[in-house]
Design a protein around this motif. Structure first.
Motif, PDB file in Angstrom:
ATOM      1  N   ARG A  89       6.080  12.002   6.239  1.00  0.00           N
ATOM      2  CA  ARG A  89       4.938  11.160   6.577  1.00  0.00           C
ATOM      3  C   ARG A  89       4.134  10.787   5.346  1.00  0.00           C
ATOM      4  O   ARG A  89       3.584   9.695   5.271  1.00  0.00           O
ATOM      5  N   SER A  90       4.040  11.665   4.382  1.00  0.00           N
ATOM      6  CA  SER A  90       3.289  11.389   3.150  1.00  0.00           C
ATOM      7  C   SER A  90       4.182  11.713   1.962  1.00  0.00           C
ATOM      8  O   SER A  90       4.058  12.779   1.350  1.00  0.00           O
ATOM      9  N   LYS A 108      -3.168  13.857  -5.857  1.00  0.00           N
ATOM     10  CA  LYS A 108      -3.921  14.858  -5.090  1.00  0.00           C
ATOM     11  C   LYS A 108      -3.177  16.189  -5.052  1.00  0.00           C
ATOM     12  O   LYS A 108      -3.761  17.255  -5.307  1.00  0.00           O
ATOM     13  N   PRO A 127       0.808  -1.240   0.000  1.00  0.00           N
ATOM     14  CA  PRO A 127       0.000   0.000   0.000  1.00  0.00           C
ATOM     15  C   PRO A 127       0.829   1.273   0.000  1.00  0.00           C
ATOM     16  O   PRO A 127       0.291   2.351  -0.253  1.00  0.00           O
ATOM     17  N   LEU A 128       2.132   1.175   0.293  1.00  0.00           N
ATOM     18  CA  LEU A 128       2.968   2.378   0.306  1.00  0.00           C
ATOM     19  C   LEU A 128       2.980   3.057  -1.051  1.00  0.00           C
ATOM     20  O   LEU A 128       2.852   4.284  -1.155  1.00  0.00           O
ATOM     21  N   TYR A 129       3.109   2.264  -2.105  1.00  0.00           N
ATOM     22  CA  TYR A 129       3.208   2.842  -3.445  1.00  0.00           C
ATOM     23  C   TYR A 129       1.860   3.389  -3.910  1.00  0.00           C
ATOM     24  O   TYR A 129       1.802   4.432  -4.564  1.00  0.00           O
ATOM     25  N   ALA A 130       0.781   2.704  -3.577  1.00  0.00           N
ATOM     26  CA  ALA A 130      -0.547   3.212  -3.939  1.00  0.00           C
ATOM     27  C   ALA A 130      -0.826   4.538  -3.246  1.00  0.00           C
ATOM     28  O   ALA A 130      -1.333   5.485  -3.863  1.00  0.00           O
ATOM     29  N   SER A 131      -0.476   4.635  -1.964  1.00  0.00           N
ATOM     30  CA  SER A 131      -0.695   5.893  -1.245  1.00  0.00           C
ATOM     31  C   SER A 131       0.190   7.002  -1.794  1.00  0.00           C
ATOM     32  O   SER A 131      -0.227   8.166  -1.869  1.00  0.00           O
ATOM     33  N   ALA A 132       1.422   6.664  -2.203  1.00  0.00           N
ATOM     34  CA  ALA A 132       2.310   7.679  -2.782  1.00  0.00           C
ATOM     35  C   ALA A 132       1.766   8.174  -4.114  1.00  0.00           C
ATOM     36  O   ALA A 132       1.789   9.382  -4.400  1.00  0.00           O
ATOM     37  N   LEU A 145      -1.443   8.133  -5.079  1.00  0.00           N
ATOM     38  CA  LEU A 145      -2.664   8.897  -4.825  1.00  0.00           C
ATOM     39  C   LEU A 145      -2.337  10.268  -4.224  1.00  0.00           C
ATOM     40  O   LEU A 145      -2.960  11.273  -4.584  1.00  0.00           O
ATOM     41  N   TYR A 146      -1.376  10.293  -3.319  1.00  0.00           N
ATOM     42  CA  TYR A 146      -0.996  11.576  -2.724  1.00  0.00           C
ATOM     43  C   TYR A 146      -0.387  12.507  -3.769  1.00  0.00           C
ATOM     44  O   TYR A 146      -0.652  13.714  -3.770  1.00  0.00           O
ATOM     45  N   THR A 150       9.555   8.560  -3.359  1.00  0.00           N
ATOM     46  CA  THR A 150       9.567   7.101  -3.242  1.00  0.00           C
ATOM     47  C   THR A 150      10.555   6.483  -4.224  1.00  0.00           C
ATOM     48  O   THR A 150      11.292   5.550  -3.885  1.00  0.00           O
TER      49      THR A 150
END
Length: 297
Positions: free
Chosen positions: A247-248, A85, A74-79, A81-82, A254
């Motif tokens: 944190r994000s 955004k 999930p780290l890469y998906a959140s990166a 998406l962030y 990444t």
């Protein structure tokens, strides 16, 4: 002049930028694509070769584990998406700020227009890295902004602005605002004012003239500015690394962490390939929409 009108001349003119793209984009992308199908190993270079010699013949060894790992972690998906955004919000802010600026420059007198355009392009005269570092001095707890607010009595303790999403948005909007203003100005400056005068003669109020006439006719400049801002912001590394927190992380951070921190070149290459594919898609869609419009004109 006639030598540029024959097919050989046209191919020469078109071949120069194509050769430039092939050398500086296609070739590096193919190298990264090749590494993305290999596996990490403790060696120099830190990835396994794609071809193994068996019985005197080269046998390809392609691995899709790096791409499947991106879907499982999930780290890469959140990166991703962030990053999307941040790019979407920053591009929207650039559009809201840049459109009035471009409109004002386009409607100013020729003498003022040159000076205003010079002010828009003035930040490019300074190093990009220095401009980002300057924001650190402005946004930190003992920086200029907090000192001024404390002196005026508007706050009683320093505001935490650095290493936050706010500082990332500030740095990105400041850095990419000219890329929104310039294509919008180029479109608005060529706008036929007789259409606006005709709408006014027919009793159309100014806000309605802008909504029905000016904005649709400047849609090409809006789209060009959005692409010029959104695409590089998604892969931005310097601004979120210096002004933002850990944190994000954005996808650019990444990729850097995988390349230089974890030494996992195959995983970093897979992330880069997916990122390029996601960013090329809007360009292809834009070209497909622009080509029929140009043929109609």
């Amino acid at each position: 002049m006639r030598r540029w009108e024959n097919p050989a001349g046209r191919r020469l003119v078109a071949g120069i930028p194509l050769a430039w793209l092939a050398v500086l984009f296609l070739a590096p992308f193919l190298i990264v694509l090749k590494i993305s199908f290999s596996q990490m190993r403790l060696a120099v270079p830190p990835y396994a070769p794609l071809f193994a010699w068996r019985h005197g013949l080269p046998v390809p060894e392609l691995h899709l584990s790096n791409y499947s790992f991106l879907l499982s972690d999930p780290l890469y998906a959140s990166a991703f998406l962030y990053s999307l955004k941040v790019a979407a919000v920053s591009t929207l802010v650039c559009l809201l700020l840049g459109y009035p600026m471009a409109y004002a420059i386009a409607r100013s007198t020729p003498s003022r227009r040159t000076a205003l355009l010079m002010l828009v392009m003035l930040p490019f005269w300074t190093s990009f890295l220095l401009r980002v570092y300057a924001w650190i001095g402005l946004l930190q707890n003992d920086g200029i902004i907090n000192n001024v607010l404390l002196y005026l009595g508007l706050i009683h303790r320093p505001l935490v602005m650095l290493q936050t999403d706010f500082s990332v948005y500030i740095g990105i909007v400041y850095s990419y605002l000219p890329f929104m203003v310039l294509p919008l100005y180029a479109t608005l400056e060529k706008l036929d004012e007789s259409l606006i005068e005709a709408a006014a003669d027919l009793g159309c109020p100014r806000w309605r003239t802008f909504w029905l006439v000016t904005l649709p006719l400047s849609s090409s400049g809006v789209l060009a500015g959005v692409l010029l801002c959104f695409i590089p912001i998604v892969g931005e590394f310097v601004i979120p690394d210096l002004l933002g927190g850990s944190r994000s992380p954005m996808i650019g951070q990444t990729i850097w962490m995988e390349f230089f921190g974890n030494k996992d070149w195959p995983a970093a290459s897979a992330i880069a390939v997916v990122l390029v594919c996601l960013l090329v898609t809007p360009i292809v869609v834009y070209q497909n929409q622009a080509m029929p419009a140009a043929e109609r004109d």
